[in-house]
Write a protein that holds these residues in place. Sequence first.
Motif, short mmCIF file in Angstrom:
data_model
loop_
_atom_site.label_atom_id
_atom_site.label_comp_id
_atom_site.label_asym_id
_atom_site.label_seq_id
_atom_site.Cartn_x
_atom_site.Cartn_y
_atom_site.Cartn_z
N GLN A 87 0.83 -1.20 0.00
CA GLN A 87 0.00 0.00 0.00
C GLN A 87 0.86 1.26 0.00
O GLN A 87 2.09 1.19 0.17
CB GLN A 87 -0.93 -0.01 1.22
N LEU A 88 0.21 2.40 -0.18
CA LEU A 88 0.92 3.67 -0.21
C LEU A 88 1.76 3.88 1.04
O LEU A 88 2.91 4.34 0.96
CB LEU A 88 -0.09 4.81 -0.36
N ALA A 89 1.21 3.52 2.20
CA ALA A 89 1.94 3.72 3.46
C ALA A 89 3.23 2.91 3.49
O ALA A 89 4.24 3.35 4.06
CB ALA A 89 1.05 3.34 4.64
N ASP A 90 3.23 1.71 2.90
CA ASP A 90 4.44 0.88 2.88
C ASP A 90 5.54 1.56 2.06
O ASP A 90 6.72 1.56 2.45
CB ASP A 90 4.12 -0.50 2.27
N VAL A 91 5.18 2.13 0.91
CA VAL A 91 6.16 2.81 0.05
C VAL A 91 6.72 4.03 0.74
O VAL A 91 7.94 4.24 0.78
CB VAL A 91 5.50 3.20 -1.29
N GLU A 92 5.84 4.85 1.33
CA GLU A 92 6.30 6.09 1.95
C GLU A 92 7.12 5.82 3.20
O GLU A 92 8.02 6.59 3.53
CB GLU A 92 5.11 6.99 2.24
N ALA A 93 6.81 4.73 3.91
CA ALA A 93 7.59 4.38 5.11
C ALA A 93 9.02 4.04 4.73
O ALA A 93 9.97 4.47 5.39
CB ALA A 93 6.93 3.21 5.83
N VAL A 94 9.20 3.26 3.66
CA VAL A 94 10.54 2.90 3.21
C VAL A 94 11.30 4.13 2.70
O VAL A 94 12.47 4.34 3.01
CB VAL A 94 10.46 1.82 2.11
N ALA A 95 10.60 4.97 1.93
CA ALA A 95 11.23 6.18 1.41
C ALA A 95 11.66 7.11 2.54
O ALA A 95 12.75 7.68 2.52
CB ALA A 95 10.28 6.90 0.47
N GLY A 96 10.82 7.23 3.55
CA GLY A 96 11.14 8.08 4.68
C GLY A 96 12.32 7.56 5.47
O GLY A 96 13.18 8.32 5.91
N ALA A 97 12.37 6.24 5.64
CA ALA A 97 13.49 5.63 6.38
C ALA A 97 14.79 5.81 5.62
O ALA A 97 15.85 6.02 6.21
CB ALA A 97 13.20 4.15 6.60
N ALA A 98 14.73 5.74 4.27
CA ALA A 98 15.94 5.90 3.46
C ALA A 98 16.48 7.33 3.56
O ALA A 98 17.69 7.55 3.60
CB ALA A 98 15.64 5.56 2.00
N GLU A 99 15.58 8.29 3.60
CA GLU A 99 16.00 9.68 3.68
C GLU A 99 16.57 10.02 5.05
O GLU A 99 17.50 10.78 5.19
CB GLU A 99 14.82 10.60 3.39
N SER A 100 16.00 9.43 6.11
CA SER A 100 16.43 9.73 7.48
C SER A 100 16.29 8.48 8.33
O SER A 100 15.27 8.28 8.98
CB SER A 100 15.58 10.86 8.06
N PRO A 101 17.33 7.59 8.33
CA PRO A 101 17.24 6.31 9.03
C PRO A 101 16.93 6.44 10.51
O PRO A 101 16.30 5.58 11.10
CB PRO A 101 18.64 5.71 8.83
N ALA A 102 17.36 7.54 11.11
CA ALA A 102 17.14 7.68 12.55
C ALA A 102 15.85 8.38 12.88
O ALA A 102 15.54 8.63 14.04
CB ALA A 102 18.31 8.46 13.17
N LYS A 103 15.07 8.69 11.85
CA LYS A 103 13.84 9.44 12.07
C LYS A 103 12.83 8.64 12.87
O LYS A 103 12.61 7.46 12.60
CB LYS A 103 13.22 9.83 10.72
N ALA A 104 12.21 9.25 13.86
CA ALA A 104 11.24 8.55 14.70
C ALA A 104 9.98 8.24 13.92
O ALA A 104 9.65 8.93 12.96
CB ALA A 104 10.90 9.40 15.93
N ALA A 105 9.28 7.20 14.36
CA ALA A 105 8.02 6.83 13.71
C ALA A 105 7.04 7.98 13.84
O ALA A 105 7.03 8.70 14.84
CB ALA A 105 7.45 5.58 14.37
N PRO A 106 6.21 8.19 12.82
CA PRO A 106 5.27 9.31 12.87
C PRO A 106 4.27 9.15 13.99
O PRO A 106 3.86 8.03 14.30
CB PRO A 106 4.57 9.25 11.50
N THR A 107 3.92 10.25 14.62
CA THR A 107 2.93 10.20 15.69
C THR A 107 1.54 10.26 15.11
O THR A 107 1.33 10.69 13.98
CB THR A 107 3.14 11.37 16.66
N ALA A 108 0.58 9.85 15.90
CA ALA A 108 -0.82 9.86 15.45
C ALA A 108 -1.26 11.30 15.17
O ALA A 108 -0.90 12.22 15.90
CB ALA A 108 -1.72 9.23 16.51
N ARG A 109 -2.03 11.46 14.13
CA ARG A 109 -2.51 12.79 13.74
C ARG A 109 -3.57 13.26 14.72
O ARG A 109 -4.51 12.54 15.01
CB ARG A 109 -3.09 12.72 12.34
N LYS A 110 -3.39 14.43 15.24
CA LYS A 110 -4.38 15.01 16.15
C LYS A 110 -5.02 16.22 15.47
O LYS A 110 -4.34 17.15 15.09
CB LYS A 110 -3.74 15.43 17.47
#
Length: 373
Positions: A126-149
């Motif tokens: 799904q879209l979230a799977d692609v964007e999660a990998v892309a985000g990790a590649a750009e910033s490996p140490a980036k924290a997981a996204p928090t829930a949208r409030k």
Amino acid sequence: MADFCMPSLGADMTSGLLVAWRVEAGDKVEHGQIIAEIETAKGLFEVEVFEDGVVEQLLIEPGEDQIPVGTPLAKIVADGDVVTKPDAAAEPEGRQKVSPVARRRAAELGVDLTQLKGSGADGVIQLADVEAVAGAAESPAKAAPTARKITPSAEGMRQAIAAAMSRSNSEIPHYYLATEIDMSRAQQFLAEQNKQRSIKERLLPVVLPLKAVAVALQKVPQLNGYYVDGQLQQREQVNIGFTVSLRNGGLLTPALQGVEQMSIDQLMAALNDLIGRTRAGKLRGSELTSAGITVTSLGDLGVQSVFGVIYPPQVALIGLGKIVERAWAENGALSARPVLSATLAADHRASDGLLGAKFLDAFGRALQQPEAL
């Protein structure tokens, strides 16, 4: 087959943002089940489906904004029908299953789909799977996204309310009636009841008028309705919209559903729950759309009379003011009584002054017998 469409969560809503799905293709769903989260100018709401079936296809990806009301978001078929999952059908056997939007996004970001494991039903990428990998590649140490409030702005909410009220004033031929009600018996009943209760369990003064509205609507059902495509529809169930002020400013008017079937204690519990969930942003879509009449109470702020504007597509609104001590003549004797000013704003297409007067009379009479509510 039926389409699950972007719902209208108020007269002011023309479009919304699909924030999240709570289901996937192939899931069974039941009437009343929450299947999506929708954001409007008034906040984030959980949206239910109103039929039993199986989700055949999700048509819109989360994150898409400005989706017009009525736009199909998903396809639902009757349980027992054959459901062909579109993502699976689009891929030959033995190959990865990828949603179309995920494939496009992967191409944009240069993501190798063969290295991904899908999180969707049957391993669909799904879209979230692609964007999660892309985000990790750009910033490996980036924290997981928090829930949208979602915190709607007071300005945005006022604009939405103003749009609905402007529509009401232009489309609804209002008429107004007012009455004064002796609240001596009601207040005595509340005092006696609250002596036996803890502070947490005490009844608020507004609970009796709310129940009295339900009693009056059963006697004058013409005021318990709404308009659909220019046609008046009567509601069998008494769902009362109750105006709640939000901590960050603005107002919402969710519905207390099935008030005619509730005891006073049940109604008080339902009211506390509704107010709490409204201020916490945890309302369901049906709670914004199912009211047949609205009650707005400003007495606690010192307002003595409230002349409200009907919230489309409803046909009536009750305004409750402050209970004040006034001279009251009865059976030739004059005494001081606690008096409530109650007003009715009603739609002349659905009722007339005679029916409105009968409603207010039934409302006042019900408050003279609080033990029967």
